[in-house]
Scaffold this active site. Structure first.
Site, PDB file in Angstrom:
ATOM      1  N   HIS A 126      11.812  16.754  19.307  1.00 22.60           N
ATOM      2  CA  HIS A 126      11.949  17.906  18.414  1.00 22.60           C
ATOM      3  C   HIS A 126      12.090  19.190  19.224  1.00 22.60           C
ATOM      4  CE1 HIS A 126      10.495  15.089  15.352  1.00 22.60           C
ATOM      5  NE2 HIS A 126      10.905  15.958  14.439  1.00 22.60           N
ATOM      6  N   LYS A 148       7.964  23.359  17.483  1.00 25.83           N
ATOM      7  CA  LYS A 148       7.154  22.487  16.630  1.00 25.83           C
ATOM      8  C   LYS A 148       5.718  22.477  17.116  1.00 25.83           C
ATOM      9  CE  LYS A 148       7.110  17.833  14.624  1.00 25.83           C
ATOM     10  NZ  LYS A 148       6.961  18.369  13.253  1.00 25.83           N
TER      11      LYS A 148
END
Length: 265
Positions: free
Chosen positions: A154, A158
């Site tokens: 990701h 995040k």
């Protein structure tokens, strides 16, 4: 008759796409947004939302008191997810939540509130239809290839690791796989964490880098073969069909559903 919707977290990457989706979907009506700033302003006064003339609230309770709302789409941060759901239930609003970080206790307690109120709710670790299919296919494969590791990648903004999708994938696999410790029984980590996090013997590895959006591969190993099931979200628009499906589905249920895989047949 339009579904009256409030979006919480409109300035986030997901929130921006949700505002666009709701505003452009026939049968949906965006009535307000809830944000951490810009109280009393119109959303169209905020950069990037030209022509979307709905009020901004910083207080969700006040928003629900002022507006007739059917569904809350909450795309904020894990710290606020449960509180926002409880506020929605208290005001007769059905929540669709895309934040992660809920514990099993949270889900059990929120489901009890949902059923007591007779209000549907959906918590989705991932709204991408392809990601849901990846999880379903992985559960199918695990019946026949129980040695598996998960790598999720990701963007570097995040907050949680591993991702909710990776944990949900591992939970689904564990339903059909006997718990087993993988790798050499005598293996050692020369660098702590090198083998990733452990979930019932499975290993989950998290990568965080700029340029990524949301990506996951589930790698199965067997005698003389491997199988990789992979999904990539290369743009956040990939999540919007799932958000739309969740809004349509939450109106038809009277309990809390955790994961879109329970909605997709």
């Amino acid at each position: 008759m339009s579904v009256k919707i409030v979006v919480a977290g409109p300035r986030g990457n997901m929130g921006k796409e949700a505002v666009k989706m709701v505003s452009s979907t026939e049968g949906f009506q965006l009535v307000a947004v809830v944000d951490s700033r810009h109280e009393g302003m119109s959303l169209q006064e905020v950069e990037g939302f030209h022509g979307i003339d709905v009020p901004i609230y910083t207080d969700m309770q006040k928003c629900f008191e002022d507006k007739d709302v059917d569904v809350l789409i909450d795309l904020t941060a894990p710290a606020f997810g449960r509180k926002h759901m409880e506020t929605a239930f208290a005001n007769g609003v059905r929540p669709v939540v895309g934040t992660t970080g809920f514990t099993e206790t949270d889900i059990t307690e929120l489901r009890a509130i949902s059923e007591d109120k007779g209000l549907g709710a959906i918590i989705a670790p991932n709204f991408a239809i392809g990601a849901i299919l990846m999880m379903k296919f992985s559960q199918m494969a695990a019946k026949y290839m129980p040695d598996v590791e998960i790598i999720e990648r990701h963007h570097d903004r995040k907050l949680d690791a591993p991702s909710g999708t990776a944990l949900k994938t591992a939970q689904l696999i564990s339903e059909v796989r006997e718990q087993k410790k993988q790798g050499n029984p005598n293996e050692t980590e020369e660098l702590q964490g090198a083998r990733g996090g452990e979930f019932e013997g499975m290993r989950i590895h998290s990568v965080r880098l700029p340029g990524l959006v949301a990506h996951q591969e589930v790698i199965f190993g067997g005698v003389g073969q491997t199988l990789t099931i992979r999904h990539d979200s290369i743009d956040r628009t990939s999540f919007m069909p799932g958000v739309k499906l969740a809004v349509e589905s939450v109106l038809k249920i009277d309990t809390l559903v955790y994961g879109l895989e329970h909605i997709i047949e």
